[in-house]
Enzyme design. Sequence first.
Site, short mmCIF file in Angstrom:
data_model
loop_
_atom_site.label_atom_id
_atom_site.label_comp_id
_atom_site.label_asym_id
_atom_site.label_seq_id
_atom_site.Cartn_x
_atom_site.Cartn_y
_atom_site.Cartn_z
N HIS A 1 -0.19 -10.92 12.74
CA HIS A 1 0.58 -10.14 11.76
C HIS A 1 -0.26 -9.26 10.85
O HIS A 1 0.28 -8.52 10.03
CB HIS A 1 1.45 -11.07 10.90
C1 UD1 Z 1 2.36 -11.11 3.63
C2 UD1 Z 1 1.01 -11.22 2.94
C3 UD1 Z 1 -0.02 -11.79 3.90
C4 UD1 Z 1 0.46 -13.09 4.51
C5 UD1 Z 1 1.81 -12.84 5.16
C6 UD1 Z 1 2.37 -14.09 5.78
C7 UD1 Z 1 0.52 -9.51 1.23
C8 UD1 Z 1 -0.29 -8.33 0.93
N1 UD1 Z 1 0.51 -9.92 2.50
O1 UD1 Z 1 2.23 -10.17 4.68
O2 UD1 Z 1 -1.22 -12.05 3.20
O3 UD1 Z 1 -0.47 -13.54 5.45
O4 UD1 Z 1 2.72 -12.37 4.15
O5 UD1 Z 1 3.59 -13.83 6.37
O6 UD1 Z 1 1.13 -10.06 0.35
N2 UD1 Z 1 9.88 -8.88 6.30
C9 UD1 Z 1 11.03 -9.40 6.81
N3 UD1 Z 1 11.52 -10.54 6.23
C10 UD1 Z 1 10.93 -11.14 5.18
C11 UD1 Z 1 9.76 -10.57 4.65
C12 UD1 Z 1 9.25 -9.44 5.22
O7 UD1 Z 1 11.60 -8.89 7.76
O8 UD1 Z 1 11.42 -12.18 4.70
C13 UD1 Z 1 9.32 -7.66 6.94
C14 UD1 Z 1 9.62 -6.43 6.13
O9 UD1 Z 1 9.91 -5.37 6.97
C15 UD1 Z 1 8.33 -6.14 5.43
C16 UD1 Z 1 7.30 -6.67 6.42
O10 UD1 Z 1 7.93 -7.79 7.04
O11 UD1 Z 1 8.16 -4.80 5.13
C17 UD1 Z 1 6.02 -7.09 5.77
O12 UD1 Z 1 6.26 -7.99 4.70
P1 UD1 Z 1 5.25 -8.07 3.46
O13 UD1 Z 1 5.67 -9.13 2.53
O14 UD1 Z 1 5.03 -6.70 2.90
O15 UD1 Z 1 3.86 -8.45 4.15
P2 UD1 Z 1 3.50 -9.47 5.32
O16 UD1 Z 1 3.03 -8.70 6.49
O17 UD1 Z 1 4.59 -10.47 5.53
#
Ligand code: UD1
Length: 378
Positions: A218
Site C-alpha cells: 500500500h
Molecule cells: C495510511 C497511513 C499509512 C498507513 C496506512 C495503513 C498516512 C500518511 N498514511 O495510509 O502510514 O500505513 O494508512 O492503512 O497517514 N480509503 C478508503 N477507506 C478508508 C480509508 C481510506 O477507501 O477507510 C482510501 C481513500 O481513497 C484514501 C486512500 O484509501 O484516499 C488512502 O487513505 P489515507 O488515509 O490517505 O492513506 P493510506 O494509504 O491508507
Amino acid sequence: MSAIITNILCVVGARPNFMKIAPIMRVFKRHETTLAATLLHTGQHYDAAMKKSFFDQLHIPEPDIDLGVGSGSHALQTAEIMRRFEPVLDDLKPTAVLVLGDVNSTISCALVAVKKGIPVIHVEAGLRSYDRGMPEEVNRVLTDQISDLLFTTERGAEANLLREGIAAERIHFVGNVMIDTLRYNLDRAIEPMALFSSAGGEIEPENFSAGYGLVTLHRPSNVDNPANLKCLLTELRSISDRLPLAFPVHPRTAQRIKEYALENLLNSPRILRLPPQGYLEMLGLMRHAKLILTDSGGIQEETTALGVPCITLRENTERPITVDEGTNTVVGTDPEKIRTCVGEVLGSGGKQGRVPEYWDGRAAERIAEVIINWAQQR
Ligand code: UD1
C-alpha cells in the site's frame, strides 16, 4: 498519597493505530482511579473493513469523539483534522494528548496540542527510515520533536532521538504495544482455510492448504506509480507459479490497480485477492504463511514476533531490529532481488530470528506506570 486523576485524550486515526490503542485502553481502564482516558477517532480511516472490524474484534471502546474527517490530500487531511481537533481540546482540557505511530492523524493532533501548551505523549517514538520521501518519516520526526513523553519499541530508537536533541529523561523504552495485541489475541486468530474454501471462482483451496505466501502492498512509492505497480504485480504473478499467494488488497492499492488496468496480472487460480481483512483473520493468515511479502511497517514487526519469514518490498526500514534480530529481509523492489530472496526462503525456510527485548505483551502496562509517575511529579 491521594489519587490523582489524569485525563489522557487518546487519538487514533488509521488502521495501524487501532491495534496499538487496544492494550493501552485496556490497561488504562485497570488504572481508572488515577488515569482517565477519552478516546478520539479522527476518521482518517472510516470503511468498516478499515475501522469497525478492528474495534469490534479487539474490543476497543467506541470512540467518545469522532471527527469524521475522511480522505483527502495530505494538506487537506492534516488541516481538517487540526481544525476539528482544536475545539475538542478547548472543551476537554486534557492533562495530555496521547498519539500513536506515524500517520497523518498523529502529527495533526500533536501539533494542535503543543501549540495549546498541552503535553504530547508519543507511543512508538524514535523509529527512522531516514527517507524523507516517506510521508510517515516526516510525521515521525516532527511528532517526536514536539512530544513531552516518548515511548520507544526498540533500543535503537533512543539513539535516534538523542541525535535529534531530545532530552534523555523524556524517552522511555517500554516495548511494543502492537505485540501486546498480537500476544493477547493469538489464541483467537482465525484459521485461513475457511477463506480459501469459500473463495470460489478459479481458486483451488487445496493449492493453498499445501502452503501459501501472503502479500500486502500500500505504500504510495509502490502503488501510486503505474510502472512500479505493474513491475511488482508481474513479479508476484511469477512467484505464484511456485507458491500460491493470498493478497488482501488495501483500498489505495485497489483503486490504483483499477485505474492502471492491471487486474489481468492478478487473474490467476493461484492468486487469491481478498478485501482488507480483520485483525484476527490477518493474524491467522500471517501465522500460517510460508512467507510474507509486504511494504507495511507493522507486519515487519508482527512476522518477527510470529517467527514467520518476511520479505520487505522497500529500500529501507524504520524498524531495523526486525532485520538484526527478527525474520525480516529488506529487499527493495528489484524483481531479480525479490526472486532470489523468495527462492532462498523457500529453500532454507528463511531466517529463524528471535523475539526482541520487551516484546513480551507488557508494553502498555509500562506506559501506564510511566504516565502515572510523570503526572504525579508535575
Ligand atoms: C495510511 C497511513 C499509512 C498507513 C496506512 C495503513 C498516512 C500518511 N498514511 O495510509 O502510514 O500505513 O494508512 O492503512 O497517514 N480509503 C478508503 N477507506 C478508508 C480509508 C481510506 O477507501 O477507510 C482510501 C481513500 O481513497 C484514501 C486512500 O484509501 O484516499 C488512502 O487513505 P489515507 O488515509 O490517505 O492513506 P493510506 O494509504 O491508507
